[in-house]
Design a protein around this motif. Structure first.
Motif, mmCIF file in Angstrom:
data_model
loop_
_atom_site.group_PDB
_atom_site.id
_atom_site.type_symbol
_atom_site.label_atom_id
_atom_site.label_comp_id
_atom_site.label_asym_id
_atom_site.label_seq_id
_atom_site.Cartn_x
_atom_site.Cartn_y
_atom_site.Cartn_z
ATOM 1 N N GLY A 209 0.586 -7.349 -7.108
ATOM 2 C CA GLY A 209 -0.212 -6.144 -6.930
ATOM 3 C C GLY A 209 0.149 -5.345 -5.698
ATOM 4 N N GLU A 210 0.767 -6.016 -4.677
ATOM 5 C CA GLU A 210 1.140 -5.295 -3.464
ATOM 6 C C GLU A 210 2.195 -4.232 -3.717
ATOM 7 O OE1 GLU A 210 3.647 -9.018 -3.781
ATOM 8 O OE2 GLU A 210 1.512 -8.529 -3.915
ATOM 9 N N LEU A 211 2.762 -4.190 -4.920
ATOM 10 C CA LEU A 211 3.709 -3.127 -5.256
ATOM 11 C C LEU A 211 3.028 -1.770 -5.332
ATOM 12 C CD1 LEU A 211 5.872 -4.884 -8.008
ATOM 13 C CD2 LEU A 211 6.525 -4.391 -5.647
ATOM 14 N N TRP A 212 1.682 -1.759 -5.521
ATOM 15 C CA TRP A 212 1.006 -0.469 -5.609
ATOM 16 C C TRP A 212 -0.404 -0.450 -5.027
ATOM 17 C CZ3 TRP A 212 -3.637 -0.290 -8.139
ATOM 18 C CH2 TRP A 212 -3.925 -1.295 -9.067
ATOM 19 N N ASP A 213 -1.029 -1.587 -4.814
ATOM 20 C CA ASP A 213 -2.457 -1.558 -4.473
ATOM 21 C C ASP A 213 -2.755 -1.558 -2.982
ATOM 22 O OD1 ASP A 213 -1.969 -4.141 -3.668
ATOM 23 O OD2 ASP A 213 -3.244 -5.109 -5.155
ATOM 24 N N VAL A 214 -1.731 -1.368 -2.127
ATOM 25 C CA VAL A 214 -1.966 -1.439 -0.698
ATOM 26 C C VAL A 214 -2.064 -0.070 -0.034
ATOM 27 C CG1 VAL A 214 -0.805 -3.659 -0.558
ATOM 28 C CG2 VAL A 214 0.506 -1.596 -0.139
ATOM 29 N N GLN A 215 -1.799 0.988 -0.780
ATOM 30 C CA GLN A 215 -1.770 2.316 -0.180
ATOM 31 C C GLN A 215 -1.851 3.362 -1.286
ATOM 32 O OE1 GLN A 215 -2.451 4.491 2.000
ATOM 33 N NE2 GLN A 215 -1.105 3.709 3.602
ATOM 34 N N TRP A 216 -2.545 4.481 -0.999
ATOM 35 C CA TRP A 216 -2.710 5.532 -1.993
ATOM 36 C C TRP A 216 -1.372 6.131 -2.416
ATOM 37 C CZ3 TRP A 216 -7.209 6.052 -4.362
ATOM 38 C CH2 TRP A 216 -8.354 5.567 -3.724
ATOM 39 N N THR A 217 -0.478 6.336 -1.458
ATOM 40 C CA THR A 217 0.820 6.895 -1.799
ATOM 41 C C THR A 217 1.618 5.932 -2.668
ATOM 42 O OG1 THR A 217 0.806 8.037 0.332
ATOM 43 C CG2 THR A 217 2.890 7.972 -0.854
ATOM 44 N N MET A 218 1.452 4.627 -2.434
ATOM 45 C CA MET A 218 2.155 3.645 -3.258
ATOM 46 C C MET A 218 1.622 3.651 -4.684
ATOM 47 S SD MET A 218 2.727 0.392 -0.737
ATOM 48 C CE MET A 218 3.699 -0.468 -1.983
ATOM 49 N N THR B 177 -7.382 -0.441 1.964
ATOM 50 C CA THR B 177 -6.871 0.339 3.085
ATOM 51 C C THR B 177 -7.917 1.343 3.532
ATOM 52 O OG1 THR B 177 -5.098 1.817 3.825
ATOM 53 C CG2 THR B 177 -5.792 2.015 1.543
ATOM 54 N N ASP B 178 -7.939 1.591 4.848
ATOM 55 C CA ASP B 178 -8.802 2.626 5.401
ATOM 56 C C ASP B 178 -8.029 3.915 5.648
ATOM 57 O OD1 ASP B 178 -11.077 1.007 5.477
ATOM 58 O OD2 ASP B 178 -10.529 0.152 7.413
ATOM 59 N N TYR B 179 -6.734 3.870 5.388
ATOM 60 C CA TYR B 179 -5.900 5.043 5.649
ATOM 61 C C TYR B 179 -5.809 5.895 4.392
ATOM 62 C CZ TYR B 179 -1.779 7.894 6.587
ATOM 63 O OH TYR B 179 -0.914 8.951 6.745
ATOM 64 N N LEU B 180 -6.219 7.131 4.513
ATOM 65 C CA LEU B 180 -6.186 8.052 3.378
ATOM 66 C C LEU B 180 -5.551 9.355 3.838
ATOM 67 C CD1 LEU B 180 -6.916 8.822 0.477
ATOM 68 C CD2 LEU B 180 -9.158 9.548 1.297
ATOM 69 N N SER B 181 -4.327 9.588 3.409
ATOM 70 C CA SER B 181 -3.654 10.851 3.693
ATOM 71 C C SER B 181 -3.653 11.694 2.430
ATOM 72 C CB SER B 181 -2.214 10.592 4.166
ATOM 73 O OG SER B 181 -1.408 10.176 3.076
ATOM 74 N N THR B 182 -3.142 12.896 2.546
ATOM 75 C CA THR B 182 -3.076 13.783 1.378
ATOM 76 C C THR B 182 -1.694 13.754 0.721
ATOM 77 O OG1 THR B 182 -2.481 15.643 2.830
ATOM 78 C CG2 THR B 182 -4.831 15.327 2.334
ATOM 79 N N ASP B 183 -0.800 12.888 1.223
ATOM 80 C CA ASP B 183 0.563 12.856 0.682
ATOM 81 C C ASP B 183 0.618 12.433 -0.780
ATOM 82 O OD1 ASP B 183 1.522 13.682 3.084
ATOM 83 O OD2 ASP B 183 2.237 11.720 3.746
ATOM 84 N N TRP B 184 -0.384 11.668 -1.220
ATOM 85 C CA TRP B 184 -0.355 11.183 -2.589
ATOM 86 C C TRP B 184 -0.695 12.289 -3.597
ATOM 87 C CZ3 TRP B 184 -4.761 11.304 -5.671
ATOM 88 C CH2 TRP B 184 -5.961 11.558 -4.999
ATOM 89 N N LEU B 185 -1.360 13.357 -3.136
ATOM 90 C CA LEU B 185 -1.784 14.409 -4.062
ATOM 91 C C LEU B 185 -0.603 15.122 -4.719
ATOM 92 C CD1 LEU B 185 -4.788 15.894 -2.049
ATOM 93 C CD2 LEU B 185 -4.883 14.540 -4.153
ATOM 94 N N PRO B 186 0.389 15.624 -3.941
ATOM 95 C CA PRO B 186 1.522 16.261 -4.626
ATOM 96 C C PRO B 186 2.332 15.296 -5.473
ATOM 97 C CG PRO B 186 1.924 16.107 -2.253
ATOM 98 C CD PRO B 186 0.495 15.756 -2.487
ATOM 99 N N VAL B 187 2.416 14.031 -5.058
ATOM 100 C CA VAL B 187 3.147 13.042 -5.854
ATOM 101 C C VAL B 187 2.484 12.879 -7.218
ATOM 102 C CG1 VAL B 187 3.962 10.655 -5.952
ATOM 103 C CG2 VAL B 187 3.872 11.849 -3.756
ATOM 104 N N THR B 188 1.170 12.790 -7.223
ATOM 105 C CA THR B 188 0.429 12.657 -8.475
ATOM 106 C C THR B 188 0.482 13.936 -9.305
ATOM 107 O OG1 THR B 188 -1.089 11.064 -7.462
ATOM 108 C CG2 THR B 188 -1.844 12.163 -9.452
#
Length: 443
Positions: free
Chosen positions: A39-48, A125-136
């Protein structure tokens, strides 16, 4: 196009089935990875999470392409093609509601997959950036482009074989950059694919110019598919490639100027979060902020052990693999690989975590890694060999490590301190053979 017509298309076309299939396969792809303990391939960060969804497009994109072609054959399957062709209603008026319905369902299926993954990521994670929005957003756009391109090709070539051929062809085309990425560094051409082909972690994000270029390219591709679907005569379909070519012309220079992988480090994820309680400073990366409380106690215990060395360090810092050296003499560096989001620090106990911090006398390992010398230095500082968490199978390496420990302990106390201090000095600058430094006390 009225809302009533769109509602009819959503009820009667195959668009909802396609959207549900995209969602089902996407969710299954995410959680099958979790079930296999990866699961660490995607569940550790919003951008992941957003990036892993893009990886799964290697399967979802061809499916959307074939589904669009299948939807385009609806009139022929129902025997209405010739009848509808005699009506005065323009072709675009008849086909646009179907295309919009398919696009909405494809986007909804992609969003459902994101929501299914977000449930797990939110607690890790407590870190939430906006970088995942354009990726999605780009990922959803690529599905729309696939669906509309499939509809356009399906209308141009209304054969029963067109949908399965497009699925297979789409998969083979997307598989090519994946295979190329295994043997060489991907280039700008591979970044034109909807699916990502490069590895990334919680400290990585996609370059903004890459997302912009991909959005322009797939917008053009979607426009070409829509033109193919809406043209009244086949000979006018010659103008359909124009939007895709325009998107390509604009996108390629942007992609060529970006890193070959399309990725960059996320400075927000690697920014430090530190203690401010009056005690020795302990810092972790923003991406691993949840692990700070568990690190404070072991880190300060390690600093007490290191105090027996000359000019002992006074703070502990978690660092990522790309942080440049040399390591400051007043800091202890702990590599970010020691933390597993959602599970905490990888050490089996608090004592083992202390030993991990003390490895190499409080330094990040240099290449090539001298595991034996680093372990002996950590055990000496901890006060016991083997120290907690230090396990090694019997063999030549174990015998060499045992011999180094016995040789070190046979020396006078002052010389032992000098040897361990020499190990720390060598690892701070990544210079010298660490095994030789431990044996002789000099690099």
């Amino acid at each position: 196009m009225s809302a009533r017509i769109l509602a009819v298309e959503l009820r009667r076309s195959s668009a909802p089935v396609v959207g549900a299939l995209i969602a089902a396969l996407g969710v299954a792809g995410l959680w099958s990875v979790v079930m296999s303990n990866q699961g660490e391939l995607w569940d550790v960060q919003w951008t992941m999470l957003a990036g892993f969804q893009r990886i799964m497009l290697v399967l979802l994109w061809p499916l959307a392409l074939g589904s669009g072609a299948w939807q385009a054959r609806r009139d022929r399957r129902s025997g209405m093609e010739e009848l509808l062709g005699t009506t005065p209603l323009p072709t675009w008026r008849r086909t646009l509601p179907t295309a919009v319905a398919l696009a909405l369902c494809l986007i909804l299926g992609y969003v459902v997959t994101l929501a299914a993954g977000a449930v797990r990521v939110a607690g890790r994670t407590d870190y939430l950036s906006t970088d995942w929005l354009p990726v999605t957003a780009v990922g959803a756009l690529t599905l729309v482009a696939a669906g509309w391109l499939g509809m356009g090709i399906g209308r141009l070539v209304p054969s029963v074989y067109t949908p399965p051929v497009l699925v297979v062809a789409g998969f083979l085309v997307l598989l090519l950059p994946v295979q190329l990425s295994k043997s060489s560094e991907p280039g700008a051409i591979s970044l034109l694919a909807p699916n990502l082909t490069t590895d990334f972690d919680e400290f990585t994000t996609i370059v903004g110019s890459v997302s912009l270029a991909q959005s322009l390219w797939f917008t053009g591709l979607a426009g070409s598919g829509l033109l193919l679907l809406m043209v009244a005569r086949r000979r006018t379909a010659l103008v359909a490639p124009v939007p895709a070519l325009l998107g390509l012309v604009v996108a390629v220079p942007l992609l060529s100027a970006a890193p070959a992988s399309g990725l960059q480090r996320d400075p927000g994820a690697s920014a430090e979060v530190c203690t401010h309680d009056g005690g020795p400073t302990v810092c972790v990366t923003k991406a691993h902020e949840q692990g700070l409380a568990d690190l404070v106690g072991p880190a300060r215990r390690a600093l007490k052990s290191l105090a027996k060395l000359p000019d002992a360090p006074t703070s502990v810092h978690e660092v990522t693999g790309d942080r440049p050296g040399p390591q400051p003499a007043n800091q202890v560096w702990l590599h970010s690989d020691n933390y597993v989001p959602g599970r905490g620090w990888a050490a089996e106990s608090e004592d083992a975590l202390v030993v991990d911090i003390l490895a190499g006398a409080g330094t990040r390992p240099c290449e090539p890694i001298a595991y034996g010398a680093r372990a002996v230095a950590g055990a000496w500082l901890y006060g016991r060999y083997p120290a907690p968490g230090q396990t090694i199978l019997p063999g030549e390496e174990a015998r060499a490590r045992d011999a180094a420990w016995r040789e070190l302990k046979a020396l006078p106390a002052q010389e032992q301190v000098r040897r361990i201090d020499a190990v720390r000095e060598a690892e701070l600058t990544c210079r010298g053979d660490l095994d030789a430094v431990l044996a002789k006390g000099a690099s």
